[in-house]
Write a protein that holds these residues in place. Sequence first.
Motif, mmCIF file in Angstrom:
data_model
loop_
_atom_site.group_PDB
_atom_site.id
_atom_site.type_symbol
_atom_site.label_atom_id
_atom_site.label_comp_id
_atom_site.label_asym_id
_atom_site.label_seq_id
_atom_site.Cartn_x
_atom_site.Cartn_y
_atom_site.Cartn_z
ATOM 1 N N ALA A 258 24.866 1.298 9.219
ATOM 2 C CA ALA A 258 24.985 0.956 10.646
ATOM 3 C C ALA A 258 26.401 1.156 11.181
ATOM 4 N N PRO A 259 27.433 0.556 10.571
ATOM 5 C CA PRO A 259 28.790 0.782 11.109
ATOM 6 C C PRO A 259 29.251 2.225 10.953
ATOM 7 N N LEU A 260 28.803 2.899 9.899
ATOM 8 C CA LEU A 260 29.186 4.292 9.700
ATOM 9 C C LEU A 260 28.582 5.179 10.773
ATOM 10 N N LEU A 261 27.312 4.950 11.099
ATOM 11 C CA LEU A 261 26.669 5.719 12.162
ATOM 12 C C LEU A 261 27.365 5.480 13.499
ATOM 13 N N ALA A 262 27.730 4.235 13.748
ATOM 14 C CA ALA A 262 28.422 3.920 14.999
ATOM 15 C C ALA A 262 29.780 4.619 15.059
ATOM 16 N N LYS A 263 30.461 4.666 13.931
ATOM 17 C CA LYS A 263 31.780 5.307 13.874
ATOM 18 C C LYS A 263 31.689 6.805 14.126
ATOM 19 N N LEU A 264 30.670 7.452 13.537
ATOM 20 C CA LEU A 264 30.584 8.902 13.596
ATOM 21 C C LEU A 264 29.852 9.431 14.821
ATOM 22 N N ALA A 265 29.138 8.558 15.507
ATOM 23 C CA ALA A 265 28.261 9.006 16.602
ATOM 24 C C ALA A 265 29.012 9.785 17.676
ATOM 25 N N GLY A 266 30.223 9.377 17.996
ATOM 26 C CA GLY A 266 30.950 10.032 19.072
ATOM 27 C C GLY A 266 31.890 11.130 18.616
ATOM 28 N N GLU A 267 31.945 11.411 17.305
ATOM 29 C CA GLU A 267 32.863 12.421 16.800
ATOM 30 C C GLU A 267 32.209 13.797 16.782
ATOM 31 N N PRO A 268 32.978 14.858 17.032
ATOM 32 C CA PRO A 268 32.395 16.208 17.059
ATOM 33 C C PRO A 268 31.941 16.652 15.679
ATOM 34 N N ALA A 269 30.894 17.464 15.670
ATOM 35 C CA ALA A 269 30.401 18.008 14.398
ATOM 36 C C ALA A 269 31.262 19.178 13.965
ATOM 37 N N LEU A 270 31.266 19.402 12.656
ATOM 38 C CA LEU A 270 31.963 20.546 12.083
ATOM 39 C C LEU A 270 30.988 21.704 11.910
ATOM 40 N N ALA A 271 31.468 22.918 12.027
ATOM 41 C CA ALA A 271 30.626 24.086 11.798
ATOM 42 C C ALA A 271 30.248 24.163 10.321
ATOM 43 N N ALA A 272 29.155 24.847 10.038
ATOM 44 C CA ALA A 272 28.626 24.896 8.676
ATOM 45 C C ALA A 272 29.624 25.476 7.680
ATOM 46 N N GLY A 273 30.462 26.403 8.119
ATOM 47 C CA GLY A 273 31.383 27.055 7.197
ATOM 48 C C GLY A 273 32.808 26.554 7.245
ATOM 49 N N ASP A 274 33.061 25.518 8.033
ATOM 50 C CA ASP A 274 34.429 25.024 8.183
ATOM 51 C C ASP A 274 34.995 24.478 6.874
ATOM 52 N N ILE A 275 36.275 24.705 6.670
ATOM 53 C CA ILE A 275 37.058 23.979 5.674
ATOM 54 C C ILE A 275 38.164 23.239 6.408
ATOM 55 N N CYS A 276 38.264 21.952 6.161
ATOM 56 C CA CYS A 276 39.297 21.124 6.781
ATOM 57 C C CYS A 276 40.417 20.966 5.760
ATOM 58 N N GLU A 277 41.505 21.664 5.981
ATOM 59 C CA GLU A 277 42.536 21.765 4.955
ATOM 60 C C GLU A 277 43.040 20.401 4.490
ATOM 61 N N THR A 278 43.307 19.502 5.436
ATOM 62 C CA THR A 278 43.818 18.179 5.065
ATOM 63 C C THR A 278 42.701 17.320 4.491
ATOM 64 N N ARG A 279 41.595 17.287 5.197
ATOM 65 C CA ARG A 279 40.488 16.414 4.795
ATOM 66 C C ARG A 279 39.864 16.838 3.469
ATOM 67 N N ASP A 280 39.790 18.130 3.229
ATOM 68 C CA ASP A 280 39.137 18.631 2.015
ATOM 69 C C ASP A 280 40.109 18.832 0.860
ATOM 70 N N ALA A 281 41.368 18.512 1.079
ATOM 71 C CA ALA A 281 42.377 18.722 0.038
ATOM 72 C C ALA A 281 41.970 18.007 -1.253
#
Length: 299
Positions: A258-281
């Motif tokens: 429940a809190p996780l869904l609420a947190k992520l609901a307003g955040e933009p989605a990432l494309a299927a092929g994206d790599i997030c350099e900092t986040r995926d480090a």
Amino acid sequence: MSTANTAKLKEQFDAGLETRADFTIDQPMHRYGAVDHAVWKQLYTRQTALLEGRVCDEFLAGVRQLDLSADRVPSFDAINAQLTHATGWQIVAVPGLVPDRVFFEHLANRRFPVTWWMRRPDQLDYLQEPDCFHDLFGHVPLLINPVFADYIHAYGSAALAASDAGALPLLARLYWYTVEFGLIRDAASPNGVKIYGAGIVSSKGETLYSQLSDAPNRIGFDLERVMQTRYRIDTFQKTYFVIDDFAQLFDVAQTDFAPLLAKLAGEPALAAGDICETRDAGRIITRGTQEGWAIDGDV
């Protein structure tokens, strides 16, 4: 997963099979002909040979424990005699893809919907909708594994809540990148991974591509990252998320969504092929070459 009102589902309803309110039917064993059994045998023989050394040990153990027939479409009742005793799950026959809420209610009650009909001989390598081989061979062997079985049960309950909260796409991505197209770490295997997702184990092409191809990304599993990442339904995946072991999915099953869904609901989605350099480090196992990727079409 599931989508309502597909052409194939309408075709099945028009065939006159008695369908209950929860979309289940009695498996119509009398409707399987020689061609259906031959297709099952061909697919079963091909995939079991191809998966040796490529799929996780738990999947192969499930195939053996369920004693799946190699020569003909199995009886769902015979499978349930093994499955229900082991993990409390049962499979239920359905005409095809069912509405999301119906699907999640089945999972939340330890029932896995399995499409009864078999694909045609000219559809061995590609099928738009899941058939009996995909649902039964792809999904059911891992349901006899207690840890994975508990994960799917918890997922069904969480997805029902997400549906009520209007956050279903987030949970759909989790299902897609684990249950359908999940990989698991194995240091001795090509690219350090083995297969466990049903969409891979039931497909010759995706079995080879997911483990051997240089094109896709392979990234260590992170729950929030997975729930924010779009995916492909028309081509091989651009990104695969890799769990350490099934205990990691058990931890996911204990999540208060429940809190996780609420947190992520307003955040933009990432494309299927994206790599997030900092986040995926530290979690990038292979960085894809992107060869053959479609420019658009992410879901």
